[in-house]
Design a protein around this motif. Structure first.
Motif, mmCIF file in Angstrom:
data_model
loop_
_atom_site.group_PDB
_atom_site.id
_atom_site.type_symbol
_atom_site.label_atom_id
_atom_site.label_comp_id
_atom_site.label_asym_id
_atom_site.label_seq_id
_atom_site.Cartn_x
_atom_site.Cartn_y
_atom_site.Cartn_z
ATOM 1 N N LYS A 118 0.868 -1.188 0.000
ATOM 2 C CA LYS A 118 0.000 0.000 0.000
ATOM 3 C C LYS A 118 0.900 1.231 0.000
ATOM 4 O O LYS A 118 1.266 1.739 1.072
ATOM 5 C CB LYS A 118 -0.901 0.005 1.232
ATOM 6 C CG LYS A 118 -1.892 -1.133 1.248
ATOM 7 C CD LYS A 118 -2.737 -1.103 2.493
ATOM 8 C CE LYS A 118 -3.666 -2.317 2.476
ATOM 9 N NZ LYS A 118 -4.382 -2.469 3.730
ATOM 10 N N PRO A 119 1.277 1.713 -1.202
ATOM 11 C CA PRO A 119 2.176 2.869 -1.284
ATOM 12 C C PRO A 119 1.612 4.073 -0.516
ATOM 13 O O PRO A 119 0.422 4.345 -0.554
ATOM 14 C CB PRO A 119 2.245 3.164 -2.774
ATOM 15 C CG PRO A 119 1.852 1.895 -3.437
ATOM 16 C CD PRO A 119 0.889 1.224 -2.510
ATOM 17 N N ASN A 120 2.520 4.750 0.166
ATOM 18 C CA ASN A 120 2.125 5.860 1.007
ATOM 19 C C ASN A 120 3.345 6.740 1.222
ATOM 20 O O ASN A 120 4.427 6.237 1.535
ATOM 21 C CB ASN A 120 1.613 5.299 2.340
ATOM 22 C CG ASN A 120 1.124 6.350 3.289
ATOM 23 O OD1 ASN A 120 1.539 7.501 3.231
ATOM 24 N ND2 ASN A 120 0.241 5.946 4.182
ATOM 25 N N GLU A 121 3.194 8.038 1.083
ATOM 26 C CA GLU A 121 4.325 8.947 1.275
ATOM 27 C C GLU A 121 4.847 8.926 2.696
ATOM 28 O O GLU A 121 5.977 9.312 2.963
ATOM 29 C CB GLU A 121 3.933 10.363 0.861
ATOM 30 C CG GLU A 121 3.762 10.509 -0.639
ATOM 31 C CD GLU A 121 3.426 11.928 -1.049
ATOM 32 O OE1 GLU A 121 3.637 12.855 -0.246
ATOM 33 O OE2 GLU A 121 2.968 12.084 -2.191
ATOM 34 N N ASP A 122 4.019 8.512 3.646
ATOM 35 C CA ASP A 122 4.433 8.453 5.047
ATOM 36 C C ASP A 122 5.325 7.244 5.338
ATOM 37 O O ASP A 122 5.702 7.023 6.483
ATOM 38 C CB ASP A 122 3.212 8.417 5.961
ATOM 39 C CG ASP A 122 2.384 9.690 5.865
ATOM 40 O OD1 ASP A 122 2.956 10.742 5.518
ATOM 41 O OD2 ASP A 122 1.167 9.618 6.117
ATOM 42 N N ASN A 123 5.648 6.456 4.324
ATOM 43 C CA ASN A 123 6.438 5.240 4.511
ATOM 44 C C ASN A 123 7.947 5.479 4.445
ATOM 45 O O ASN A 123 8.712 4.527 4.394
ATOM 46 C CB ASN A 123 6.051 4.184 3.478
ATOM 47 C CG ASN A 123 4.716 3.543 3.800
ATOM 48 O OD1 ASN A 123 4.195 3.674 4.899
ATOM 49 N ND2 ASN A 123 4.160 2.848 2.826
ATOM 50 N N ALA A 124 8.390 6.736 4.446
ATOM 51 C CA ALA A 124 9.827 7.021 4.329
ATOM 52 C C ALA A 124 10.618 6.362 5.460
ATOM 53 O O ALA A 124 11.686 5.779 5.222
ATOM 54 C CB ALA A 124 10.075 8.523 4.308
ATOM 55 N N GLN A 125 10.098 6.423 6.672
ATOM 56 C CA GLN A 125 10.796 5.814 7.807
ATOM 57 C C GLN A 125 10.826 4.287 7.668
ATOM 58 O O GLN A 125 11.849 3.659 7.920
ATOM 59 C CB GLN A 125 10.140 6.223 9.124
ATOM 60 C CG GLN A 125 10.899 5.709 10.336
ATOM 61 C CD GLN A 125 10.279 6.181 11.648
ATOM 62 O OE1 GLN A 125 9.242 6.830 11.672
ATOM 63 N NE2 GLN A 125 10.924 5.843 12.744
ATOM 64 N N LEU A 126 9.709 3.705 7.259
ATOM 65 C CA LEU A 126 9.649 2.257 7.037
ATOM 66 C C LEU A 126 10.681 1.845 5.986
ATOM 67 O O LEU A 126 11.407 0.871 6.173
ATOM 68 C CB LEU A 126 8.249 1.841 6.575
ATOM 69 C CG LEU A 126 8.121 0.406 6.057
ATOM 70 C CD1 LEU A 126 8.160 -0.574 7.219
ATOM 71 C CD2 LEU A 126 6.851 0.244 5.251
ATOM 72 N N ARG A 127 10.742 2.587 4.896
ATOM 73 C CA ARG A 127 11.703 2.291 3.822
ATOM 74 C C ARG A 127 13.138 2.293 4.366
ATOM 75 O O ARG A 127 13.909 1.380 4.096
ATOM 76 C CB ARG A 127 11.587 3.315 2.696
ATOM 77 C CG ARG A 127 10.368 3.175 1.845
ATOM 78 C CD ARG A 127 10.224 4.373 0.893
ATOM 79 N NE ARG A 127 9.280 4.071 -0.151
ATOM 80 C CZ ARG A 127 9.623 3.697 -1.380
ATOM 81 N NH1 ARG A 127 10.884 3.602 -1.711
ATOM 82 N NH2 ARG A 127 8.698 3.417 -2.275
ATOM 83 N N LYS A 153 7.978 2.933 -8.314
ATOM 84 C CA LYS A 153 7.706 3.765 -7.141
ATOM 85 C C LYS A 153 7.383 2.928 -5.914
ATOM 86 O O LYS A 153 7.620 3.346 -4.786
ATOM 87 C CB LYS A 153 6.549 4.725 -7.432
ATOM 88 C CG LYS A 153 6.910 5.806 -8.396
ATOM 89 C CD LYS A 153 5.736 6.728 -8.651
ATOM 90 C CE LYS A 153 6.134 7.785 -9.665
ATOM 91 N NZ LYS A 153 5.023 8.688 -9.964
ATOM 92 N N ARG A 154 6.821 1.749 -6.128
ATOM 93 C CA ARG A 154 6.463 0.860 -5.018
ATOM 94 C C ARG A 154 7.659 0.075 -4.480
ATOM 95 O O ARG A 154 7.590 -0.508 -3.408
ATOM 96 C CB ARG A 154 5.377 -0.123 -5.476
ATOM 97 C CG ARG A 154 4.065 0.554 -5.788
ATOM 98 C CD ARG A 154 3.017 -0.420 -6.314
ATOM 99 N NE ARG A 154 3.038 -1.696 -5.651
ATOM 100 C CZ ARG A 154 2.940 -2.867 -6.283
ATOM 101 N NH1 ARG A 154 2.799 -2.919 -7.584
ATOM 102 N NH2 ARG A 154 2.949 -3.994 -5.604
ATOM 103 N N LEU A 155 8.742 0.033 -5.237
ATOM 104 C CA LEU A 155 9.911 -0.754 -4.853
ATOM 105 C C LEU A 155 10.681 -0.038 -3.745
ATOM 106 O O LEU A 155 11.124 1.098 -3.900
ATOM 107 C CB LEU A 155 10.797 -0.986 -6.075
ATOM 108 C CG LEU A 155 11.834 -2.075 -6.022
ATOM 109 C CD1 LEU A 155 11.213 -3.427 -5.679
ATOM 110 C CD2 LEU A 155 12.547 -2.178 -7.357
ATOM 111 N N VAL A 156 10.825 -0.709 -2.611
ATOM 112 C CA VAL A 156 11.493 -0.163 -1.436
ATOM 113 C C VAL A 156 12.964 -0.567 -1.419
ATOM 114 O O VAL A 156 13.833 0.190 -0.999
ATOM 115 C CB VAL A 156 10.802 -0.701 -0.155
ATOM 116 C CG1 VAL A 156 11.567 -0.313 1.099
ATOM 117 C CG2 VAL A 156 9.373 -0.213 -0.090
ATOM 118 N N PHE A 157 13.245 -1.771 -1.893
ATOM 119 C CA PHE A 157 14.581 -2.349 -1.760
ATOM 120 C C PHE A 157 14.815 -3.269 -2.942
ATOM 121 O O PHE A 157 13.915 -3.995 -3.357
ATOM 122 C CB PHE A 157 14.639 -3.144 -0.441
ATOM 123 C CG PHE A 157 15.971 -3.728 -0.107
ATOM 124 C CD1 PHE A 157 16.957 -2.958 0.475
ATOM 125 C CD2 PHE A 157 16.236 -5.070 -0.355
ATOM 126 C CE1 PHE A 157 18.186 -3.509 0.803
ATOM 127 C CE2 PHE A 157 17.449 -5.629 -0.032
ATOM 128 C CZ PHE A 157 18.432 -4.840 0.556
#
Length: 190
Positions: A118-127, A153-157
């Motif tokens: 669930k892409p979300n701009e608030d996920n910076a810390q999670l990333r 854009k959904r790819l974190v790692f």
């Protein structure tokens, strides 16, 4: 016109008993030069867009081959005009490819991707937390690591690891631990 899409370099018999379809659903084959081969399939496209389906197909081919053979993978999107050009490249790079295949004997390259469900701009810390944790845990089990491009854009790692075959279980356990700690991410391990 048909072009040659290249996946990796490997041993001449790397496709024995393997029937794999690659990019555009075309069969994969090995083009031999001396005691090395390059694994290819035909494509009608001179250039390929970077998309999840194409990258997953590329990785599927690499994964199938490296289960039994050392490989030197090529980046996604490597297209050559024809087999003659491909053999020319292989001829010029033969010594380096042969040395790499020897170095990679009894080792595998493993890829790990983490995708936001669930892409979300608030996920910076999670990333950032996931990247630090994954880098630390998976790096302990690997000989070397390469950070790969985040092509979505959904790819974190996105990273590739060189792992000795006798350490695959430890690496797999580390991936499973990451899956448990980060259920909000879909982790792909190839």
């Amino acid at each position: 016109m048909n072009y040659e899409y290249a996946y990796c370099f490997s041993t001449p018999n790397c496709l024995d008993d393997l029937k794999i379809n690659g990019i555009d659903g075309n069969p994969v084959r090995a083009v031999r030069f001396k005691d090395v081969s390059v694994v290819v399939s035909n494509t009608e496209n001179r250039t390929l867009e970077v998309d999840e389906k194409g990258v997953e197909t590329h990785l599927k081919v690499l994964t199938a081959i490296m289960k039994k053979n050392a490989i030197v993978p090529m980046a996604y999107g490597m297209v050559f005009n024809d087999e003659e050009v491909l053999l020319g490249v292989l001829g010029h790079a033969y010594d380096a490819i042969k040395d790499s295949l020897t170095l990679l004997e009894n080792k595998v390259e493993l890829g790990v991707k983490a995708i936001e469900t669930k892409p979300n701009e608030d996920n910076a810390q999670l990333r950032q937390q996931f990247k630090q944790k994954a880098t630390e845990m998976l790096g302990r089990e690997a000989i070397s690591t390469v950070d790969c491009k985040l092509f979505s854009k959904r790819l974190v790692f996105n990273a590739a690891y060189l792992v000795e075959k006798n350490k695959i279980t430890g690496f797999s356990n580390a991936v499973e631990e990451l899956e448990r700690e980060y259920p909000q991410l879909k982790i792909q391990y190839t």
